[in-house]
Design an enzyme around this catalytic site. Structure first.
Site, PDB file in Angstrom:
ATOM      1  N   ARG A   1       0.831  -1.213   0.000  1.00 23.87           N
ATOM      2  CA  ARG A   1       0.000   0.000   0.000  1.00 23.87           C
ATOM      3  C   ARG A   1       0.863   1.260   0.000  1.00 23.87           C
ATOM      4  O   ARG A   1       0.501   2.273  -0.583  1.00 23.87           O
ATOM      5  CB  ARG A   1      -0.924  -0.010   1.212  1.00 23.87           C
ATOM      6  CG  ARG A   1      -2.077  -0.997   1.100  1.00 23.87           C
ATOM      7  CD  ARG A   1      -2.888  -1.062   2.378  1.00 23.87           C
ATOM      8  NE  ARG A   1      -2.095  -1.554   3.486  1.00 23.87           N
ATOM      9  CZ  ARG A   1      -2.535  -1.651   4.738  1.00 23.87           C
ATOM     10  NH1 ARG A   1      -3.764  -1.256   5.034  1.00 23.87           N
ATOM     11  NH2 ARG A   1      -1.760  -2.134   5.692  1.00 23.87           N
TER      12      ARG A   1
ATOM     13  N   LEU B   1      -2.140 -11.098   1.758  1.00 24.87           N
ATOM     14  CA  LEU B   1      -2.910 -10.025   2.386  1.00 24.87           C
ATOM     15  C   LEU B   1      -3.811 -10.592   3.477  1.00 24.87           C
ATOM     16  O   LEU B   1      -3.962 -11.809   3.599  1.00 24.87           O
ATOM     17  CB  LEU B   1      -3.763  -9.329   1.316  1.00 24.87           C
ATOM     18  CG  LEU B   1      -3.008  -8.708   0.137  1.00 24.87           C
ATOM     19  CD1 LEU B   1      -3.988  -8.245  -0.933  1.00 24.87           C
ATOM     20  CD2 LEU B   1      -2.133  -7.557   0.603  1.00 24.87           C
TER      21      LEU B   1
ATOM     22  N   ASP C   1      -8.331 -18.411  10.652  1.00 27.91           N
ATOM     23  CA  ASP C   1      -6.871 -18.353  10.690  1.00 27.91           C
ATOM     24  C   ASP C   1      -6.234 -19.706  10.969  1.00 27.91           C
ATOM     25  O   ASP C   1      -5.244 -20.069  10.340  1.00 27.91           O
ATOM     26  CB  ASP C   1      -6.414 -17.352  11.752  1.00 27.91           C
ATOM     27  CG  ASP C   1      -4.912 -17.129  11.699  1.00 27.91           C
ATOM     28  OD1 ASP C   1      -4.426 -16.688  10.639  1.00 27.91           O
ATOM     29  OD2 ASP C   1      -4.233 -17.425  12.685  1.00 27.91           O
TER      30      ASP C   1
ATOM     31  N   ARG D   1      -6.141 -10.408  12.239  1.00 31.36           N
ATOM     32  CA  ARG D   1      -6.828 -11.667  12.548  1.00 31.36           C
ATOM     33  C   ARG D   1      -7.967 -11.465  13.534  1.00 31.36           C
ATOM     34  O   ARG D   1      -8.800 -12.355  13.720  1.00 31.36           O
ATOM     35  CB  ARG D   1      -5.824 -12.692  13.075  1.00 31.36           C
ATOM     36  CG  ARG D   1      -4.920 -13.249  11.997  1.00 31.36           C
ATOM     37  CD  ARG D   1      -3.828 -14.127  12.552  1.00 31.36           C
ATOM     38  NE  ARG D   1      -2.788 -13.350  13.227  1.00 31.36           N
ATOM     39  CZ  ARG D   1      -1.697 -13.873  13.758  1.00 31.36           C
ATOM     40  NH1 ARG D   1      -1.497 -15.184  13.710  1.00 31.36           N
ATOM     41  NH2 ARG D   1      -0.791 -13.096  14.339  1.00 31.36           N
TER      42      ARG D   1
ATOM     43  N   HIS E   1      -8.310 -11.860   0.156  1.00 33.87           N
ATOM     44  CA  HIS E   1      -7.773 -12.947  -0.670  1.00 33.87           C
ATOM     45  C   HIS E   1      -8.559 -13.139  -1.962  1.00 33.87           C
ATOM     46  O   HIS E   1      -7.996 -13.175  -3.058  1.00 33.87           O
ATOM     47  CB  HIS E   1      -7.757 -14.256   0.116  1.00 33.87           C
ATOM     48  CG  HIS E   1      -6.751 -14.286   1.209  1.00 33.87           C
ATOM     49  ND1 HIS E   1      -6.644 -15.344   2.092  1.00 33.87           N
ATOM     50  CD2 HIS E   1      -5.811 -13.394   1.588  1.00 33.87           C
ATOM     51  CE1 HIS E   1      -5.673 -15.093   2.963  1.00 33.87           C
ATOM     52  NE2 HIS E   1      -5.161 -13.912   2.671  1.00 33.87           N
TER      53      HIS E   1
ATOM     54  N   LYS F   1      -4.180 -19.237   2.695  1.00 35.35           N
ATOM     55  CA  LYS F   1      -5.463 -19.740   3.181  1.00 35.35           C
ATOM     56  C   LYS F   1      -6.059 -18.699   4.143  1.00 35.35           C
ATOM     57  O   LYS F   1      -5.309 -17.899   4.717  1.00 35.35           O
ATOM     58  CB  LYS F   1      -5.268 -21.110   3.856  1.00 35.35           C
ATOM     59  CG  LYS F   1      -4.155 -21.138   4.934  1.00 35.35           C
ATOM     60  CD  LYS F   1      -4.591 -20.472   6.204  1.00 35.35           C
ATOM     61  CE  LYS F   1      -3.519 -20.153   7.163  1.00 35.35           C
ATOM     62  NZ  LYS F   1      -3.955 -19.231   8.228  1.00 35.35           N
TER      63      LYS F   1
END
Length: 333
Positions: A37, A74, A177, A165, A79, A97
């Protein structure tokens, strides 16, 4: 050996240091470009981790035809969106994942794959390590007898409160997660034995500052007729990434099936005789990157892996709902 991949990094993330930076040193693939970013952050990351250069933003990275593979590390909620954008730009993708924020969003990505020239792989790196293959061989061989029970744990201490998370909008929570590994491992075992995995019950504990998020979840499932227990927590006092498969003649236990490079032991007991096997501490991420390079160079598009990823997402959704949590919001229309 196939030609090295030129890899672009979407996001200057910590997980990329394992999945790409360290792994590519082992595999000989090229760390070609980084986009973040903040271009200055990308520049600093590229210098620190040996990438050839940067791109000004995510859009510039996915438009770069010189790149063979994009790695998307990311936050979870981004995702699917960036996987689809990359596929539409003609890229192939290794995406962390979980593949998507929920099953509906997963199906949108899968639909895009059917018309895209590239492909996308979900980063369940543990499954590429010899430890996983050896554990499945032991179970399939009948050495521990007929399957009686499976226990899988994914427990860790709490991340910092500002960690993504713990963001509902970014598809956080313990199941997204950590639990995705546990569910995927049960499905991988079931597929190896030709047995279905079904959910019976699930319950969870909400995260204090945002009860929409699951801090911990327990679930009862079955692999064929054998009961399976799943325990997931992001507020545990200790780390435990273990998998135990129990048969009527013994059992096989992996103390850290997700990170075998940190503990590559398989503890096997059969007919009262115990032994320890070592499967090697080379990084599971390096094994993953080699497999993806071979698949990309050969043009392989694994419907089997994609279907298992879909069942993983479906079970995560089902466990969250049964535990009383809302599904995470997707970003794809």
């Amino acid at each position: 050996m196939s030609a090295p991949l030129r890899i672009g990094l979407l996001g200057a993330s910590r997980i990329a240091e394992l999945a790409i930076t360290a792994a590519s040193r082992d595999t000989g693939d090229t760390r070609a470009a980084v986009a973040a970013r903040d271009p200055e952050r990308a520049r600093a990351y590229a210098a620190e981790h040996g990438f050839d250069g940067i791109r000004d933003d995510y859009e510039a990275l996915i438009a770069d035809d010189s790149l063979d593979l994009l790695y998307i590390g990311l936050p979870n909620g981004l995702h699917a969106e960036w996987t689809v954008r990359a596929l539409r730009a003609g890229r192939s993708v290794l995406v962390e994942k979980p593949f998507a924020a929920n099953l509906v969003e997963f199906d949108a990505v899968a639909a895009e794959l059917q018309r895209a020239p590239g492909w996308a792989w979900e980063a369940f790196h543990y499954a590429d390590h010899p430890l996983t293959a050896r554990l499945l061989d032991i179970v399939r061989s009948g050495e521990i007898g007929e399957l009686r029970e499976v226990r899988v744990a994914m427990l860790m201490p709490s991340p910092d409160a500002a960690d993504p998370r713990w963001s509902f909008d970014l598809a956080g929570g313990a199941m997204m997660d950590l639990g995705c590994y546990a569910v995927h491992a049960l499905l991988t075992l079931g597929d190896a034995l030709g047995l279905p995995v079904t959910l019976a019950t699930a319950a969870g504990v909400g995260y204090g500052p945002d009860p929409r998020l699951d801090a911990a979840v327990t679930a009862s499932l079955s692999v064929g007729a054998a009961p399976a227990s799943l325990s997931v927590s992001m507020e545990s006092p200790e780390w435990d990434f273990s998998l135990r498969v129990i048969g009527d003649r013994g059992d096989v236990y992996a103390p850290n099936f997700v990170k075998p490079q940190e503990d590559d032991r398989l503890l096997v007991t059969a007919d009262g005789v115990a032994r320890e096997e070592r499967t090697g501490t080379e990084s599971s991420y390096a094994y993953q990157l080699r497999r993806i390079r071979a698949a990309l160079r050969s043009g392989e598009r694994s419907a089997t892996e994609l279907e298992r990823s879909r069942r993983t997402m479906a079970l995560i959704d089902a466990i969250l709902v049964q535990s009383g949590f809302p599904l995470r919001p997707g970003r794809l229309a």
